[in-house]
Design an enzyme around this catalytic site. Sequence first.
Site, PDB file in Angstrom:
ATOM      1  N   GLU A  96       3.391  -5.250  12.390  1.00 24.87           N
ATOM      2  CA  GLU A  96       2.478  -4.117  12.170  1.00 24.87           C
ATOM      3  C   GLU A  96       1.374  -4.628  11.253  1.00 24.87           C
ATOM      4  OE1 GLU A  96       2.847  -1.331  13.709  1.00 24.87           O
ATOM      5  OE2 GLU A  96       4.831  -1.735  14.504  1.00 24.87           O
ATOM      6  N   CYS A 130      -3.352   1.506   6.410  1.00 27.45           N
ATOM      7  CA  CYS A 130      -3.759   0.773   7.614  1.00 27.45           C
ATOM      8  C   CYS A 130      -4.368   1.713   8.648  1.00 27.45           C
ATOM      9  CB  CYS A 130      -2.560   0.045   8.196  1.00 27.45           C
ATOM     10  SG  CYS A 130      -1.165   1.160   8.456  1.00 27.45           S
ATOM     11  N   ASN A 189       0.809  -1.234   0.000  1.00 26.87           N
ATOM     12  CA  ASN A 189       0.000   0.000   0.000  1.00 26.87           C
ATOM     13  C   ASN A 189       0.839   1.279   0.000  1.00 26.87           C
ATOM     14  OD1 ASN A 189       0.711  -0.632   2.705  1.00 26.87           O
ATOM     15  ND2 ASN A 189      -0.886   0.743   3.449  1.00 26.87           N
ATOM     16  N   GLU A 230       7.385   0.593  16.056  1.00 33.68           N
ATOM     17  CA  GLU A 230       8.432   1.108  15.186  1.00 33.68           C
ATOM     18  C   GLU A 230       8.634   2.588  15.501  1.00 33.68           C
ATOM     19  OE1 GLU A 230       6.612  -0.066  11.312  1.00 33.68           O
ATOM     20  OE2 GLU A 230       8.301  -1.440  11.180  1.00 33.68           O
TER      21      GLU A 230
HETATM   22  P1  NAD Z   1       0.028  -9.372   3.134  1.00 36.33           P
HETATM   23  O1  NAD Z   1       0.071  -9.844   4.539  1.00 36.33           O
HETATM   24  O2  NAD Z   1      -0.685 -10.189   2.143  1.00 36.33           O
HETATM   25  O3  NAD Z   1       1.523  -9.224   2.575  1.00 36.33           O
HETATM   26  C1  NAD Z   1       2.481  -8.396   3.197  1.00 36.33           C
HETATM   27  C2  NAD Z   1       3.856  -8.916   2.872  1.00 36.33           C
HETATM   28  O4  NAD Z   1       4.046 -10.171   3.506  1.00 36.33           O
HETATM   29  C3  NAD Z   1       4.105  -9.158   1.382  1.00 36.33           C
HETATM   30  O5  NAD Z   1       5.445  -8.835   1.103  1.00 36.33           O
HETATM   31  C4  NAD Z   1       3.858 -10.649   1.245  1.00 36.33           C
HETATM   32  O6  NAD Z   1       4.529 -11.231   0.156  1.00 36.33           O
HETATM   33  C5  NAD Z   1       4.402 -11.160   2.565  1.00 36.33           C
HETATM   34  N1  NAD Z   1       3.840 -12.416   3.062  1.00 36.33           N
HETATM   35  C6  NAD Z   1       2.584 -12.889   2.903  1.00 36.33           C
HETATM   36  N2  NAD Z   1       2.455 -14.069   3.558  1.00 36.33           N
HETATM   37  C7  NAD Z   1       3.648 -14.318   4.160  1.00 36.33           C
HETATM   38  C8  NAD Z   1       4.148 -15.370   4.979  1.00 36.33           C
HETATM   39  N3  NAD Z   1       3.393 -16.415   5.325  1.00 36.33           N
HETATM   40  N4  NAD Z   1       5.424 -15.305   5.426  1.00 36.33           N
HETATM   41  C9  NAD Z   1       6.199 -14.246   5.109  1.00 36.33           C
HETATM   42  N5  NAD Z   1       5.802 -13.244   4.307  1.00 36.33           N
HETATM   43  C10 NAD Z   1       4.529 -13.261   3.860  1.00 36.33           C
HETATM   44  O7  NAD Z   1      -0.509  -7.871   3.198  1.00 36.33           O
HETATM   45  P2  NAD Z   1      -0.806  -6.894   1.972  1.00 36.33           P
HETATM   46  O8  NAD Z   1      -2.074  -7.345   1.327  1.00 36.33           O
HETATM   47  O9  NAD Z   1       0.430  -6.725   1.168  1.00 36.33           O
HETATM   48  O10 NAD Z   1      -1.036  -5.506   2.736  1.00 36.33           O
HETATM   49  C11 NAD Z   1      -2.258  -5.106   3.259  1.00 36.33           C
HETATM   50  C12 NAD Z   1      -2.298  -5.344   4.764  1.00 36.33           C
HETATM   51  O11 NAD Z   1      -1.198  -4.674   5.383  1.00 36.33           O
HETATM   52  C13 NAD Z   1      -3.541  -4.757   5.403  1.00 36.33           C
HETATM   53  O12 NAD Z   1      -4.048  -5.699   6.323  1.00 36.33           O
HETATM   54  C14 NAD Z   1      -3.031  -3.518   6.120  1.00 36.33           C
HETATM   55  O13 NAD Z   1      -3.789  -3.106   7.222  1.00 36.33           O
HETATM   56  C15 NAD Z   1      -1.667  -3.965   6.526  1.00 36.33           C
HETATM   57  N6  NAD Z   1      -0.811  -2.815   6.802  1.00 36.33           N
HETATM   58  C16 NAD Z   1      -0.475  -2.544   8.093  1.00 36.33           C
HETATM   59  C17 NAD Z   1       0.309  -1.433   8.398  1.00 36.33           C
HETATM   60  C18 NAD Z   1       0.701  -1.109   9.812  1.00 36.33           C
HETATM   61  O14 NAD Z   1       1.602  -0.294   9.994  1.00 36.33           O
HETATM   62  N7  NAD Z   1       0.086  -1.693  10.810  1.00 36.33           N
HETATM   63  C19 NAD Z   1       0.753  -0.606   7.359  1.00 36.33           C
HETATM   64  C20 NAD Z   1       0.376  -0.914   6.047  1.00 36.33           C
HETATM   65  C21 NAD Z   1      -0.399  -2.026   5.777  1.00 36.33           C
END
Ligand code: NAD
Length: 485
Positions: free
Chosen positions: A252, A286, A154, A464
């Site tokens: 996060e 997020c 995002n 963080e």
């Molecule tokens: P996602 O969890 O699908 O993927 C995030 C990252 O993790 C990607 O690089 C993906 O390839 C990797 N990944 C996925 N499964 C994994 C596993 N089993 N082991 C290791 N790596 C893995 O999330 P997304 O769809 O890319 O992002 C959207 C989500 O991120 C939303 O839920 C949003 O709220 C969250 N988000 C949180 C914050 C925060 O600071 N809390 C900030 C931005 C986004």
Amino acid sequence: MNLSIPAILQNYIDGCFSDPLSGNFLQNVNPATGAKSEMVPNSNKKDVQAAVTAAEDAQEAWANSSAQERFTILNKIAGNIEANLDVLALAETNDNGKPLWLSKKVDIRRAADNFRFFATAAMHFSADSHVNLQAINYTVRKPVGIVGCISPWNLPIYLFTWKIAPALAAGNCVIAKPSEVTPVTAYLLSKICEESGLPAGVLNILHGDGPSCGAAIVAHPAIKAISFTGSTRAGKEIASVAAPMFKKLSLELGGKNPNIIFEDCNWELMMAETVRASFSNQGQICLCGSRILVQESVAEKFLKEFVEKTKALTVGDPLQDNQQGAIVSKMHFDKIVNAIAKAKEEGGTILCGGEVIKPTGRCENGNFISPCIITGLGPDACTNTDEIFGPVVTVQTFKTKEEAIQLANAVSYGLSATIFTQNISTANFVADKVEAGIVWINTWLNRDLRTPFGGVKDSGVGREGGWEAMKFFTEAKNICISQQP
Ligand code: NAD
């Protein structure tokens, strides 16, 4: 510096660019046009092993480098990001679908700020000493060693660098993986790091999906800490692998943040911030205030004006002057469309938006949805409990501040909350009771990089930002010297 984007992206391991050892690639797609773009390595555990070997070779020298050396290199990277702002911003927009003005104004500037901020943190970071009559205790903070940084799509380079910069500043070698959905600015960052004099093996950037590449980073025994930003689902999987290996973990995760509006708020300010908090980056932040809780006495007035302002937002080609761009991928677009259908099934009323938009011209096959406001659903409806992560907000009403707090806390998430009121007692009372790691009063996404950033409940573990990040990426060792002769 040649920051051209090749048709086939490569991993950055040991200061060199290489194909994935498996020979497997993923197809990248421009979400605003639907056109196929780059091929992206789908790295696996063999590539992770190669990156770990490079990091092991580089580790001692980087850990023992002076703060001044780390400052100089990280600061140079910041400067080179700024110098290439236009190229990086265009790459980010083509990859993610966000408006170009937003990539320029926020994403790329923040990536440079992250490196500059933690470059100076390297110079100022220090540890405690505790002296009593019997002994002098001094604490040494050493780099963890090799750390893994995994980030989402995002805010691609913004969040990627938010992890990498403190990890490097603290003297660690890093194995980093951007989202496979938005890999291009991370690839360009590897070019920038190469040109900025970062020693080979100190930062290794691997591309690939979660199951193949991310999981291999998490499971590798030589990687001692994992800093992850992404979904709560993936966070749970990562914790289940990393926790029994006693890795340090910073997670996060998702949010379903309340935006609480009291009748005595500064109306104009509240309205402008609420529109921003609801729909910035197509609602794919997020921290977006996806659950609006408004005091009953002003609910009618609020809805009328909020719907008008939302309808006025322009949706379309992110390279033109639109306020809303494309949803990041077809898969995520379908998820949002299904969530809106579910809201209708649950009995929700769509006050505006939620329609699939088909701009004419180059974006006719892009993923566009008009910003959507939903009312008429109680706190238990899935639409009010599950993260949608798109341009969709719900509105619920409350009478008292106690009721507002109850509604605010009625979800499993606890990332952020926003409160609009001019009554300082109400603001403090609600800020104290709301279950969230970050609370904004009369503002939204107002960031100071020194503050602790993170969530409670299903929104994650750890913080963080500022010294929190420097502490996460170091291990404390206390040394006690007797004062007795
Ligand atoms: P996602 O969890 O699908 O993927 C995030 C990252 O993790 C990607 O690089 C993906 O390839 C990797 N990944 C996925 N499964 C994994 C596993 N089993 N082991 C290791 N790596 C893995 O999330 P997304 O769809 O890319 O992002 C959207 C989500 O991120 C939303 O839920 C949003 O709220 C969250 N988000 C949180 C914050 C925060 O600071 N809390 C900030 C931005 C986004």
